[in-house]
Structure formats: structure tokens, C-alpha cells
Write a protein that holds these residues in place. Structure first.
Motif, mmCIF file in Angstrom:
data_model
loop_
_atom_site.group_PDB
_atom_site.id
_atom_site.type_symbol
_atom_site.label_atom_id
_atom_site.label_comp_id
_atom_site.label_asym_id
_atom_site.label_seq_id
_atom_site.Cartn_x
_atom_site.Cartn_y
_atom_site.Cartn_z
ATOM 1 N N TRP A 155 0.844 -1.190 0.000
ATOM 2 C CA TRP A 155 0.000 0.000 0.000
ATOM 3 C C TRP A 155 0.883 1.245 0.000
ATOM 4 N N VAL A 158 -1.193 7.915 -1.745
ATOM 5 C CA VAL A 158 -1.340 8.803 -2.893
ATOM 6 C C VAL A 158 -1.537 10.241 -2.435
ATOM 7 N N LEU A 174 -4.765 8.525 -9.999
ATOM 8 C CA LEU A 174 -4.938 7.106 -9.693
ATOM 9 C C LEU A 174 -4.598 6.313 -10.952
ATOM 10 N N ALA A 179 -7.113 0.071 -4.875
ATOM 11 C CA ALA A 179 -7.003 1.297 -4.076
ATOM 12 C C ALA A 179 -7.968 1.242 -2.906
ATOM 13 N N ARG A 180 -7.690 2.043 -1.888
ATOM 14 C CA ARG A 180 -8.581 2.144 -0.725
ATOM 15 C C ARG A 180 -8.522 3.553 -0.146
ATOM 16 N N VAL A 249 -5.785 8.398 0.790
ATOM 17 C CA VAL A 249 -6.020 7.549 -0.377
ATOM 18 C C VAL A 249 -4.722 6.794 -0.665
ATOM 19 N N GLU A 250 -4.839 5.452 -0.820
ATOM 20 C CA GLU A 250 -3.673 4.611 -1.062
ATOM 21 C C GLU A 250 -3.930 3.688 -2.241
ATOM 22 N N GLU A 251 -2.834 3.297 -2.910
ATOM 23 C CA GLU A 251 -2.881 2.322 -3.990
ATOM 24 C C GLU A 251 -1.834 1.241 -3.749
ATOM 25 N N ARG A 253 1.093 -0.611 -5.085
ATOM 26 C CA ARG A 253 2.074 -0.411 -6.156
ATOM 27 C C ARG A 253 3.313 -1.212 -5.888
#
Length: 253
Positions: A155, A158, A174, A179-180, A249-251, A253
Motif C-alpha cells: 500500500w 497517494v 490514480l 485502491a482504498r 487515499v492509497e494504492e 504499487r
């Protein structure tokens, strides 16, 4: 010799250039439209917001979420007509509106539970009559070559937005990966109301409208999955009564 005023007996002429103020929209009418016909956007049509009324109609009240948002805004005295004027009669009728809405919600919940309880076991075979199926014999496992090790994604933050009242973030990107959104709303009180929007760059909530990603009426700390295509987005938070809030906000990666 008696004298009289020269204007006596003549009707007064209206002041040129003066336009009386437009009558304010009724709180009672707006509340009833939002409560019973909100799924069709009738409350927004009544307030003169034709654009968002059509969007609410075509999305079936935002699948019910938008209906709840508008109803809470009306009951909290936050809803305005197209010109920005408050609703007429709110202070006089708000208590009755809150009570009636609460009673209808309780009745709906009771009937919903009764209905689901009566049909929960319908159509299920009894243990005595259910046919016994024999599991097929397992085929011998084929030897497979070990798969190459994949690098585990983590995670990655962003963007983060903090505040206590209404606030919007800058634009961020994004990539379309998993994502969450993690949030933490803190505060105590009898009236807490918060909504979080995640919209594409260029969308104006005041004119285009939108469906909230998250709605809160109490202090809460949790996370929710995001399902967004690749592109540029921004956060918009409406909050009242909270001591403070943080959104990240996280992705992967």
C-alpha cells in the motif's frame, strides 16, 4: 378657504425598477418530496435544480444513497433552493419532520425484519430428504513447475487530507490499481454529519452534483475499497460537528 393635498384620491404608482423578492420554497413540501419521491429527484426539481434532479432521476436516487443525503440535508436545515435561499418554515416544522421521519424508518425496519424472517427457510430441503451425493474420486495431482516468485505490492500513499469542516484537496492521479480510502472522523455531540466525495477532475459538485463515497453521522475510524479507473481525481469533504478528520487515499504499487 380649505386646502387639500394634490395626491389625495389618486392611487400610488409602483416604484420603477423595484421587483418584489421571489417567494421562498417551502420546507414542508421539500421534506415530503425528499422523503417519498426523492428517488425520482422531485425534491430537486421543486428547488429549481433541474440538472441534479435529472441526474438523481436517472441514477435512481444514486441507488438510494443520494436520497438519504438530501433527506438529511433538508432535516438539518442545510438544503437551499437554486438561488441559495433557505427553506421557508424550517424552524416551525423541523421537530415534527424529524419525529415523523424517525417513526417511518422504525416501522420500515420492523416490517423488513418480519418479512425476511418469514422467508429465510423457504425452499431448503430437509436433512432427511436431501439426496446424498458422492464426491468424485480425486485425480492424481500433476507435478507443476514452481511458479516464479512475484514481487509483493504494498500500500502506497497517494494523498492525505485533514480538516474539521468543509475542505477539498488538490488533484491527484490514480493508476487504476487496487485502491482504498482510510478515514478517521473524531468528535462528540448530538449532531455529527459528514460526507466524502471522490470525483474526477473537472466535475463541479455545485452544478453537476455527485454521489457521496462515504456518509457518517458519528465518529468513526475505518477504510473502504475504491473502484476507480485510471485518471485524475480530487477529494471534497463536507463535515459538521466533528472535532477533526483525516482521509488518506492509497494504492497497491
Amino acid at each position: 378657504m380649505s386646502t387639500t393635498n394634490s395626491y389625495q384620491g389618486y392611487p400610488q404608482q409602483p416604484m420603477q425598477g423595484y421587483a418584489p423578492p421571489a417567494p421562498r420554497k417551502s420546507f414542508i413540501a421539500t421534506w415530503l418530496f425528499a422523503l417519498f419521491l426523492g428517488v425520482f429527484g422531485v425534491d430537486r426539481f421543486y428547488l429549481g435544480k433541474v440538472g441534479t434532479g435529472l441526474l438523481k432521476l436517472f441514477t435512481i436516487g444514486g441507488l438510494g444513497v443520494w436520497v438519504l443525503v438530501d433527506l438529511i440535508l433538508v432535516l438539518a436545515g442545510k438544503q437551499r433552493d437554486k438561488s441559495g435561499a433557505p427553506l421557508d418554515g424550517y424552524d416551525k416544522s423541523k421537530t415534527v419532520a424529524w419525529i415523523v421521519t424517525g417513526v417511518l424508518i422504525v416501522i420500515s425496519a420492523v416490517f423488513g425484519q418480519t418479512s425476511s424472517g418469514g422467508t429465510a427457510g423457504a425452499g431448503l430441503p430437509s436433512p432427511d430428504t436431501a439426496p446424498v451425493q458422492q464426491a468424485p474420486a480425486a485425480a492424481p495431482a500433476a507435478k507443476e513447475a514452481p511458479a516464479p516468485a512475484k514481487q509483493e505490492k504494498k500500500w502506497t500513499k497517494v494523498t492525505t487530507l485533514k480538516g474539521s469542516n468543509d475542505k477539498a484537496s488538490g488533484v491527484f492521479e490514480l493508476t487504476g490499481a487496487e485502491a482504498r480510502l482510510t478515514y478517521d472522523f473524531a468528535g462528540k455531540g448530538s449532531f455529527l454529519l459528514g460526507s466524502v466525495y471522490l470525483e474526477e477532475e473537472g466535475v463541479d459538485l455545485m452544478t453537476d452534483g455527485g454521489i457521496p463515497l462515504l456518509m457518517l453521522d458519528k465518529a468513526e475510524k475505518s477504510s473502504t475499497a475504491l473502484h476507480k479507473k485510471a485518471g485524475n481525481y480530487y477529494l471534497d469533504v463536507n463535515a459538521a460537528g466533528f472535532a477533526g478528520w483525516t482521509i488518506t487515499v492509497e494504492e497497491k504499487r
